[in-house]
Design a protein around this motif. Structure first.
Motif, PDB file in Angstrom:
ATOM      1  N   ASP A  51       8.357  13.218  10.111  1.00 16.59           N
ATOM      2  CA  ASP A  51       9.352  12.177  10.884  1.00 16.59           C
ATOM      3  C   ASP A  51       8.821  10.903  10.686  1.00 16.59           C
ATOM      4  O   ASP A  51       9.537   9.858  10.444  1.00 16.59           O
ATOM      5  N   TRP A  52       7.511  10.652  11.053  1.00 12.70           N
ATOM      6  CA  TRP A  52       7.006   9.513  10.796  1.00 12.70           C
ATOM      7  C   TRP A  52       6.821   8.854   9.439  1.00 12.70           C
ATOM      8  O   TRP A  52       6.766   7.663   9.321  1.00 12.70           O
ATOM      9  N   ALA A  53       6.918   9.689   8.600  1.00 15.76           N
ATOM     10  CA  ALA A  53       6.870   9.123   6.756  1.00 15.76           C
ATOM     11  C   ALA A  53       7.918   8.565   6.650  1.00 15.76           C
ATOM     12  O   ALA A  53       9.140   8.618   7.173  1.00 15.76           O
ATOM     13  N   ASP A  54       7.857   7.693   5.591  1.00 15.94           N
ATOM     14  CA  ASP A  54       8.929   6.940   4.942  1.00 15.94           C
ATOM     15  C   ASP A  54       9.700   7.977   4.042  1.00 15.94           C
ATOM     16  O   ASP A  54      10.998   7.862   4.428  1.00 15.94           O
ATOM     17  N   GLU A  55       9.140   8.885   3.447  1.00 18.44           N
ATOM     18  CA  GLU A  55       9.667   9.983   2.598  1.00 18.44           C
ATOM     19  C   GLU A  55       8.873  11.095   3.070  1.00 18.44           C
ATOM     20  O   GLU A  55       7.677  11.383   3.074  1.00 18.44           O
ATOM     21  N   ALA A  56       9.800  12.141   3.286  1.00 22.07           N
ATOM     22  CA  ALA A  56       9.136  13.524   3.848  1.00 22.07           C
ATOM     23  C   ALA A  56       9.875  14.562   2.801  1.00 22.07           C
ATOM     24  O   ALA A  56      10.951  14.525   2.432  1.00 22.07           O
ATOM     25  N   PHE A  57       8.753  15.659   2.569  1.00 21.44           N
ATOM     26  CA  PHE A  57       8.954  16.604   1.574  1.00 21.44           C
ATOM     27  C   PHE A  57       8.555  17.859   2.228  1.00 21.44           C
ATOM     28  O   PHE A  57       7.680  18.223   2.549  1.00 21.44           O
ATOM     29  N   ALA A  58       9.765  18.747   2.468  1.00 16.38           N
ATOM     30  CA  ALA A  58       9.339  20.194   2.559  1.00 16.38           C
ATOM     31  C   ALA A  58       8.921  21.070   1.448  1.00 16.38           C
ATOM     32  O   ALA A  58       9.898  21.180   0.655  1.00 16.38           O
ATOM     33  N   VAL A  59       7.790  21.548   1.152  1.00 14.21           N
ATOM     34  CA  VAL A  59       7.361  22.133   0.076  1.00 14.21           C
ATOM     35  C   VAL A  59       7.100  23.710   0.511  1.00 14.21           C
ATOM     36  O   VAL A  59       6.265  23.920   1.554  1.00 14.21           O
ATOM     37  N   ASN A  60       7.376  24.569  -0.232  1.00 12.55           N
ATOM     38  CA  ASN A  60       7.388  25.930   0.015  1.00 12.55           C
ATOM     39  C   ASN A  60       7.479  26.391   1.317  1.00 12.55           C
ATOM     40  O   ASN A  60       6.827  27.188   1.901  1.00 12.55           O
ATOM     41  N   ALA A  61       8.638  25.819   1.970  1.00 16.45           N
ATOM     42  CA  ALA A  61       8.959  25.757   3.264  1.00 16.45           C
ATOM     43  C   ALA A  61       9.232  26.974   3.855  1.00 16.45           C
ATOM     44  O   ALA A  61      10.240  27.992   3.274  1.00 16.45           O
ATOM     45  N   ALA A  89      -2.211  -1.365   8.253  1.00 15.53           N
ATOM     46  CA  ALA A  89      -1.097  -1.398   9.064  1.00 15.53           C
ATOM     47  C   ALA A  89       0.180  -0.619   8.932  1.00 15.53           C
ATOM     48  O   ALA A  89       0.257  -0.718   7.648  1.00 15.53           O
ATOM     49  N   ARG A  90       0.784   0.213   9.968  1.00 13.56           N
ATOM     50  CA  ARG A  90       1.786   1.215   9.484  1.00 13.56           C
ATOM     51  C   ARG A  90       2.849   0.448   8.687  1.00 13.56           C
ATOM     52  O   ARG A  90       3.631   0.929   7.518  1.00 13.56           O
ATOM     53  N   GLY A  91       3.285  -0.973   9.165  1.00 10.95           N
ATOM     54  CA  GLY A  91       4.046  -1.886   8.498  1.00 10.95           C
ATOM     55  C   GLY A  91       3.861  -2.097   6.895  1.00 10.95           C
ATOM     56  O   GLY A  91       4.676  -2.485   6.407  1.00 10.95           O
ATOM     57  N   ASP A  92       2.751  -2.119   6.731  1.00 13.17           N
ATOM     58  CA  ASP A  92       2.216  -2.433   5.248  1.00 13.17           C
ATOM     59  C   ASP A  92       2.227  -1.279   4.266  1.00 13.17           C
ATOM     60  O   ASP A  92       1.705  -1.479   3.345  1.00 13.17           O
ATOM     61  N   ALA A  93       2.509  -0.152   4.738  1.00 11.70           N
ATOM     62  CA  ALA A  93       2.286   0.939   3.865  1.00 11.70           C
ATOM     63  C   ALA A  93       3.790   1.668   3.588  1.00 11.70           C
ATOM     64  O   ALA A  93       4.459   1.896   4.758  1.00 11.70           O
ATOM     65  N   GLN A  94       3.939   2.216   2.479  1.00  9.26           N
ATOM     66  CA  GLN A  94       4.945   3.029   2.183  1.00  9.26           C
ATOM     67  C   GLN A  94       4.368   4.467   2.093  1.00  9.26           C
ATOM     68  O   GLN A  94       3.281   4.837   1.291  1.00  9.26           O
ATOM     69  N   VAL A  95       4.855   5.334   3.059  1.00 14.92           N
ATOM     70  CA  VAL A  95       4.175   6.701   3.208  1.00 14.92           C
ATOM     71  C   VAL A  95       4.985   7.879   2.732  1.00 14.92           C
ATOM     72  O   VAL A  95       6.269   7.904   3.283  1.00 14.92           O
ATOM     73  N   ARG A  96       4.412   8.704   2.089  1.00 15.38           N
ATOM     74  CA  ARG A  96       5.060  10.135   1.648  1.00 15.38           C
ATOM     75  C   ARG A  96       4.243  11.066   2.343  1.00 15.38           C
ATOM     76  O   ARG A  96       2.981  11.018   2.682  1.00 15.38           O
ATOM     77  N   MET A 120       0.762  -1.131   0.077  1.00 14.68           N
ATOM     78  CA  MET A 120      -0.025  -0.036   0.063  1.00 14.68           C
ATOM     79  C   MET A 120       1.008   1.229   0.109  1.00 14.68           C
ATOM     80  O   MET A 120       1.649   1.355   0.839  1.00 14.68           O
ATOM     81  N   ARG A 121       0.656   2.171  -1.054  1.00 17.14           N
ATOM     82  CA  ARG A 121       1.327   3.476  -1.036  1.00 17.14           C
ATOM     83  C   ARG A 121       0.413   4.344  -0.638  1.00 17.14           C
ATOM     84  O   ARG A 121      -0.597   4.521  -1.336  1.00 17.14           O
ATOM     85  N   ILE A 122       0.754   5.319   0.130  1.00 14.32           N
ATOM     86  CA  ILE A 122       0.056   6.534   0.541  1.00 14.32           C
ATOM     87  C   ILE A 122       0.676   7.954   0.714  1.00 14.32           C
ATOM     88  O   ILE A 122       1.904   7.754   1.178  1.00 14.32           O
ATOM     89  N   ALA A 123       0.262   8.697   0.223  1.00 12.84           N
ATOM     90  CA  ALA A 123       0.900  10.193   0.298  1.00 12.84           C
ATOM     91  C   ALA A 123      -0.125  11.153   0.821  1.00 12.84           C
ATOM     92  O   ALA A 123      -1.107  11.413   0.328  1.00 12.84           O
ATOM     93  N   PHE A 124       0.320  11.620   2.090  1.00 15.81           N
ATOM     94  CA  PHE A 124      -0.523  12.570   2.792  1.00 15.81           C
ATOM     95  C   PHE A 124       0.216  14.005   2.321  1.00 15.81           C
ATOM     96  O   PHE A 124       1.244  14.341   2.287  1.00 15.81           O
ATOM     97  N   TYR A 125      -0.880  14.887   2.007  1.00 18.45           N
ATOM     98  CA  TYR A 125      -0.519  16.292   1.671  1.00 18.45           C
ATOM     99  C   TYR A 125      -1.171  17.190   2.499  1.00 18.45           C
ATOM    100  O   TYR A 125      -2.228  17.368   2.784  1.00 18.45           O
ATOM    101  N   ASP A 126      -0.730  18.050   3.096  1.00 18.75           N
ATOM    102  CA  ASP A 126      -1.128  19.434   3.735  1.00 18.75           C
ATOM    103  C   ASP A 126      -1.801  20.289   2.772  1.00 18.75           C
ATOM    104  O   ASP A 126      -1.282  20.086   1.446  1.00 18.75           O
ATOM    105  N   MET A 127      -2.534  21.088   2.993  1.00 20.57           N
ATOM    106  CA  MET A 127      -3.112  21.942   1.960  1.00 20.57           C
ATOM    107  C   MET A 127      -2.840  23.213   2.235  1.00 20.57           C
ATOM    108  O   MET A 127      -2.271  23.794   1.063  1.00 20.57           O
ATOM    109  N   ASP A 128      -2.872  24.122   3.256  1.00 21.41           N
ATOM    110  CA  ASP A 128      -2.655  25.633   3.240  1.00 21.41           C
ATOM    111  C   ASP A 128      -1.320  25.941   2.876  1.00 21.41           C
ATOM    112  O   ASP A 128      -0.570  25.325   3.651  1.00 21.41           O
TER     113      ASP A 128
END
Length: 222
Positions: free
Chosen positions: A193-203, A173-180, A1-9
């Motif tokens: 920090d919790w994600a497998d891949e973290a991206f600082a966007v327009n930081a 399950a967290r162990g079953d997911a690749q998270v961005r 399972m691949r999941i990408a979490f995006y902040d909005m504002d």
């Protein structure tokens, strides 16, 4: 399972959305409430002075600009009009491109935002995003939306707790997911920090510093 979490504002959108939504709602629902903008500004100053927290600020400003209760049909109409405007002119092209690229890689896209679900979900829908983790509003016995929050404000460590609860609710399950995870603000450090891949966007500055320390890629979608 691949999941990408995006902040909005300021990650997906060009600008913060809460104050803009409140002004939009007042203009369309009760224009006389625009005269209360100085009081909303005073609430913002109280937040900056540490006298109220972010949840208290949301509750105070919503009560000022929308009133005590809003029936779902009215809120849906307000959210739809606002989301249409944001989708037309307020979404960063780089965000659209990255969402499309993640989808092409098989990622399930989730909007994870401190904004209220009642309008964030409408914006997400215009981006083809079905899954939303957001701040929830209390409702009265008739289902009308109240200024008070239901549960936590989806911000900082609470956002990570709510993301984890969403995953548990989906049976993932967290162990079953690749998270961005993507965000513009250092308050999302727990999620990043919790994600497998973290991206600082327009930081902003503090997140740029943290991203450099952590080795997170810096992306600019503006």
């Amino acid at each position: 399972m691949r999941i990408a979490f995006y902040d909005m504002d300021k990650t997906i959108t060009r600008a913060p959305t809460w104050a803009a939504f409140l002004v939009h709602a007042a203009l369309n629902r009760a224009p006389w409430r625009l005269a209360l903008l100085p009081a909303a500004g005073a609430a913002s100053l109280a937040y900056l002075a540490g006298r109220i927290d972010r949840a208290g600020l949301k509750q105070a400003t919503q009560r000022l600009m929308l009133g005590g209760a809003v029936v779902p049909q009215a809120m849906d109409a307000l959210a739809a009009g606002f989301a249409d405007r944001v989708a037309r002119t307020g979404v960063l092209s780089g965000a659209r491109a990255r969402i499309a690229a993640d989808r092409a890689e098989g990622y399930r896209i989730v909007l994870a935002t401190a904004s209220h679900r009642y309008y964030a979900a409408a914006i997400a829908g215009r981006l083809g995003i079905a899954d939303v983790v957001a701040t929830e509003a209390k409702r009265d016995a008739a289902g009308a939306i109240l200024p008070e929050l239901e549960g936590e404000n989806c911000y900082g460590p609470a956002k990570l707790r709510m993301v984890e609860a969403w995953m548990a609710g989906q049976g993932i399950a967290r162990g079953d997911a690749q998270v961005r995870a993507y965000s513009d603000h250092v308050s999302d450090a727990p999620l990043l920090d919790w994600a497998d891949e973290a991206f600082a966007v327009n930081a902003h500055g503090p997140l740029k510093t943290l991203a450099t320390e952590r080795g997170w890629p810096l992306l600019d979608w503006r």
